[in-house]
Design an enzyme around this catalytic site. Sequence first.
Site, short mmCIF file in Angstrom:
data_model
loop_
_atom_site.label_atom_id
_atom_site.label_comp_id
_atom_site.label_asym_id
_atom_site.label_seq_id
_atom_site.Cartn_x
_atom_site.Cartn_y
_atom_site.Cartn_z
N ASP A 152 0.07 5.00 0.96
CA ASP A 152 -0.11 5.94 1.80
C ASP A 152 -0.22 5.16 3.35
O ASP A 152 -0.94 4.62 3.52
CB ASP A 152 -1.39 7.00 1.74
CG ASP A 152 -1.40 7.57 0.56
OD1 ASP A 152 -0.29 7.86 -0.18
OD2 ASP A 152 -2.40 8.09 -0.05
N ASN A 166 -5.44 2.77 -3.32
CA ASN A 166 -6.82 3.21 -3.60
C ASN A 166 -6.92 4.93 -3.56
O ASN A 166 -6.12 5.48 -2.61
CB ASN A 166 -7.75 2.89 -2.49
CG ASN A 166 -8.09 1.52 -2.51
OD1 ASN A 166 -8.07 0.84 -3.43
ND2 ASN A 166 -9.03 1.17 -1.51
N GLN A 167 -6.98 5.40 -4.76
CA GLN A 167 -6.98 6.89 -4.90
C GLN A 167 -8.34 7.57 -5.26
O GLN A 167 -8.35 7.94 -6.40
CB GLN A 167 -5.76 7.37 -5.95
CG GLN A 167 -4.33 7.06 -5.36
CD GLN A 167 -4.05 7.78 -4.17
OE1 GLN A 167 -4.50 8.79 -4.03
NE2 GLN A 167 -2.97 7.15 -3.51
N CYS A 222 -6.39 2.69 -7.86
CA CYS A 222 -7.71 2.69 -8.56
C CYS A 222 -8.08 4.15 -8.06
O CYS A 222 -8.09 4.87 -7.02
CB CYS A 222 -8.56 1.73 -7.40
SG CYS A 222 -10.10 2.12 -7.41
N CYS A 275 -11.52 -2.47 -8.91
CA CYS A 275 -9.95 -2.47 -8.70
C CYS A 275 -9.90 -1.60 -7.14
O CYS A 275 -8.78 -1.39 -7.06
CB CYS A 275 -9.35 -1.81 -9.85
SG CYS A 275 -9.96 -0.26 -10.28
N ASP A 287 0.86 -1.18 -0.04
CA ASP A 287 -0.03 0.07 -0.02
C ASP A 287 0.95 1.23 0.11
O ASP A 287 1.94 1.08 0.26
CB ASP A 287 -1.07 0.13 1.11
CG ASP A 287 -1.82 1.48 1.52
OD1 ASP A 287 -2.38 1.74 0.55
OD2 ASP A 287 -1.88 1.80 2.46
MG LIG Z 1 -2.75 3.12 3.55
ZN LIG Z 2 -11.40 0.98 -9.26
#
Ligand SMILES: [Mg+2]
Ligand SMILES: [Zn+2]
Length: 197
Positions: A25, A69-70, A107, A116, A23
Site C-alpha cells: 500500500d 503489514n496487514q 503479517c 513478522c 511494500d
Molecule cells: Mg505502505
Molecule cells: Zn506478524
Amino acid sequence: MITTVREFGMNVPIAAVETVFLDRDGVINEKLPEGQFVRSWADFHMLPGVPEAIARLNRAGIRVIVVSNQSGIARGLYRADDVLEMHRKLQASLAQYEARIDGFYFCPHGNHQCNCRKPLPGLYEQAAAEFPSIAPATSVMIGDSLPDIEFGKRLGMRTIFIEGNPERQKPGAEAAAMLANRRFASLDQAAGFLLTD
Ligand SMILES: [Mg+2]
Ligand SMILES: [Zn+2]
C-alpha cells in the site's frame, strides 16, 4: 540472471541487485487516508506505471517480492483469505502487462504479537526460506513508511523511499526519507534508477 549494479551513494556497497522487496500500500496501489484499510479489490487502485515497472524488473531477471503489514486482519476488518484473493486479482491484473510478483508475504498481526510485523524481520525470513538465494547484500527494500525502511536497514539491504501522495504520508515519513539511501516519487522512477545505466 541479468543483474543490475547501481551506485546508491557513499559507503553503500555496490552489489548487483537480484531481489526487490516491495511494500504494497503506497508503493503498488494507492494508500488510503490514514486509518482506512485496503480491504478488498474494490479498494485496490494501482498506481500509475506500476505494472510496467514490475514487468521491467521481471525482464531484467530481478526477483520481485511483496512484504506487507496487514494489521487490519488482527483488527477484524478483513480476513487473510480476503488478502489472498486480492493478491490473486493483482497477479491477474499484472499478467495483462506480462508482469508478475514472485512472492507475497504479509503479517496479519497487530503490534507486539509476532516476529513478522515490519520492521521485524519475519517476512524476510519467510521469503528467504522459500528462495534460498535471497541475500540482503543483493536486495533492495522499496517502501513508503518508516517501518519499511527500518526493515530493510536492519537486515542490511539498500533502501528506497517512495514519496507518494504528501497528504497521505504516515507520521515518520520524513524520517524514513532521510534514513533511506534514495528517494523517488514512484515505483516507476525507482525501477528506472535500478535498471538504467
Ligand atoms: Mg505502505
Ligand atoms: Zn506478524
